[in-house]
Design a protein around this motif. Structure first.
Motif, mmCIF file in Angstrom:
data_model
loop_
_atom_site.group_PDB
_atom_site.id
_atom_site.type_symbol
_atom_site.label_atom_id
_atom_site.label_comp_id
_atom_site.label_asym_id
_atom_site.label_seq_id
_atom_site.Cartn_x
_atom_site.Cartn_y
_atom_site.Cartn_z
ATOM 1 N N VAL A 52 41.043 82.929 -1.772
ATOM 2 C CA VAL A 52 41.629 81.630 -1.444
ATOM 3 C C VAL A 52 40.487 80.704 -1.036
ATOM 4 O O VAL A 52 39.830 80.931 -0.008
ATOM 5 C CB VAL A 52 42.649 81.732 -0.296
ATOM 6 C CG1 VAL A 52 43.214 80.361 0.043
ATOM 7 C CG2 VAL A 52 43.775 82.695 -0.675
ATOM 8 N N GLY A 53 40.234 79.677 -1.850
ATOM 9 C CA GLY A 53 39.130 78.774 -1.575
ATOM 10 C C GLY A 53 39.325 78.034 -0.258
ATOM 11 O O GLY A 53 40.419 77.556 0.046
ATOM 12 N N ARG A 54 38.260 77.959 0.526
ATOM 13 C CA ARG A 54 38.350 77.266 1.819
ATOM 14 C C ARG A 54 38.764 75.818 1.647
ATOM 15 O O ARG A 54 39.457 75.244 2.492
ATOM 16 C CB ARG A 54 36.981 77.360 2.524
ATOM 17 C CG ARG A 54 36.852 76.532 3.781
ATOM 18 C CD ARG A 54 37.824 77.007 4.858
ATOM 19 N NE ARG A 54 37.715 76.164 6.036
ATOM 20 C CZ ARG A 54 38.328 74.988 6.178
ATOM 21 N NH1 ARG A 54 39.101 74.512 5.200
ATOM 22 N NH2 ARG A 54 38.201 74.272 7.277
ATOM 23 N N ASP A 55 38.374 75.181 0.540
ATOM 24 C CA ASP A 55 38.703 73.771 0.324
ATOM 25 C C ASP A 55 40.132 73.561 -0.159
ATOM 26 O O ASP A 55 40.580 72.426 -0.303
ATOM 27 C CB ASP A 55 37.731 73.148 -0.677
ATOM 28 C CG ASP A 55 37.737 73.872 -2.029
ATOM 29 O OD1 ASP A 55 38.259 75.001 -2.087
ATOM 30 O OD2 ASP A 55 37.216 73.313 -3.011
ATOM 31 N N THR A 56 40.861 74.644 -0.384
ATOM 32 C CA THR A 56 42.252 74.502 -0.835
ATOM 33 C C THR A 56 43.247 74.568 0.306
ATOM 34 O O THR A 56 44.444 74.344 0.102
ATOM 35 C CB THR A 56 42.614 75.604 -1.851
ATOM 36 O OG1 THR A 56 42.534 76.884 -1.220
ATOM 37 C CG2 THR A 56 41.665 75.570 -3.053
#
Length: 290
Positions: A52-56
């Motif tokens: 899970v991308g931190r920026d998402t």
């Protein structure tokens, strides 16, 4: 985190996650930055490990915890399953080097969330935070000496958890009724890596009362504490004798006796003593006389 619209009036259904540290108030000012650093390291590493991308995701700092919202395009099962497993393992790794282990209360709920320039809001956010801060979550974490407790809303359990999935075992969740400020709600609790917790002995939720921790000490120091204890014992004794006790002297209007004692008090009625009797305390060098 980018959004197509930042209109506070437009709500989106998202997964809300509230993370709180156990007994954060007991950390000194010097210790709190290190505690906060550990929390972020545990959570952000788990996001990366779960893909899970931190920026998402949206993350807000709460001083002693973190508030997270995850958009609907990311499967809730990934957060309930793989992400929670990684959070637990990362937390255990952090605690191996700590004399006082860091404990985390995590809560999840899916509902309408509104974003604005300052963060997120909505009933879904309120409920999630209350689940993480509930007395059951606090007491369960302490009583079981666990690193982590997960609380999920009843709707999230019914819609997602009950169906199971990778790293999601519904049989390891236990239900509880919570009396929150908004009213009673149902929630489900889980201790990662353990069987379903036994919630029975845990004290019920009390709306408006501080959740978890020892009861507040009486104002006034030790003397006030002793006075409060004496009052409680006197009230208990009066209840057992079926007699009301207050600060007045003499007889009550209904014929019941009332007593006010500055020291020890013994009341004897209709007693027949066949042998020498001593009633009261013997102090110092005093000798009892029969």
């Amino acid at each position: 985190m980018e959004h197509d619209a930042l209109d506070a009036g437009e709500a989106r259904y998202e997964l809300v996650i509230s993370v709180d540290a156990r007994r954060s108030g007991q950390y000194s000012d010097a210790e709190k930055p290190r505690m906060r650093e550990r929390i972020y390291r545990v959570l952000e590493t788990a996001f990366a490990q779960a893909g899970v991308g931190r920026d998402t995701v949206h993350m807000e700092d709460r001083g002693d915890g973190v508030l997270v919202s995850v958009p609907g395009r990311i499967a809730v099962t990934r957060l309930l399953g793989l992400w929670m497993v990684e959070v637990h393992e990362n937390l255990r790794e952090e605690n191996r080097s700590l004399l006082v282990p860091l404990g985390l209360r995590v809560a999840m709920h899916v509902g309408p969330v509104r974003h604005d320039s300052r963060g997120i809001s909505g009933r879904a956010v309120d409920l999630t935070c209350r689940l993480a801060d509930s007395a059951v979550a606090r007491q369960l974490l302490d009583r079981e000496r666990a690193d982590l407790v997960l609380a999920v809303s009843d709707s999230l359990y019914v819609d997602v958890v009950s169906a199971g999935g990778k790293f999601i075992e519904p049989a390891r969740f236990s239900p509880a009724r919570l009396g929150l400020k908004e009213g009673e709600v149902s929630a489900w609790f889980h201790l990662p890596g353990r069987p379903a917790p036994d919630i029975g002995p845990i004290a019920p939720e009390e709306p408006g009362a501080p959740a978890g921790g020892p009861p507040a000490a009486p104002v006034g120091g030790p003397e006030a504490a002793l006075a409060a204890m004496d009052a409680a014992l006197a009230a208990r004794a009066a209840a057992a004798a079926g007699r009301r006790v207050d600060d007045s002297d003499g007889d009550d209007e209904d014929g019941a006796d009332r007593y006010r004692a500055q020291g020890d008090l013994s009341v004897h009625r209709n007693n027949v003593y066949q042998q020498p009797v001593h009633i009261g305390r013997v102090t110092g060098d005093s000798h009892r006389k029969d």
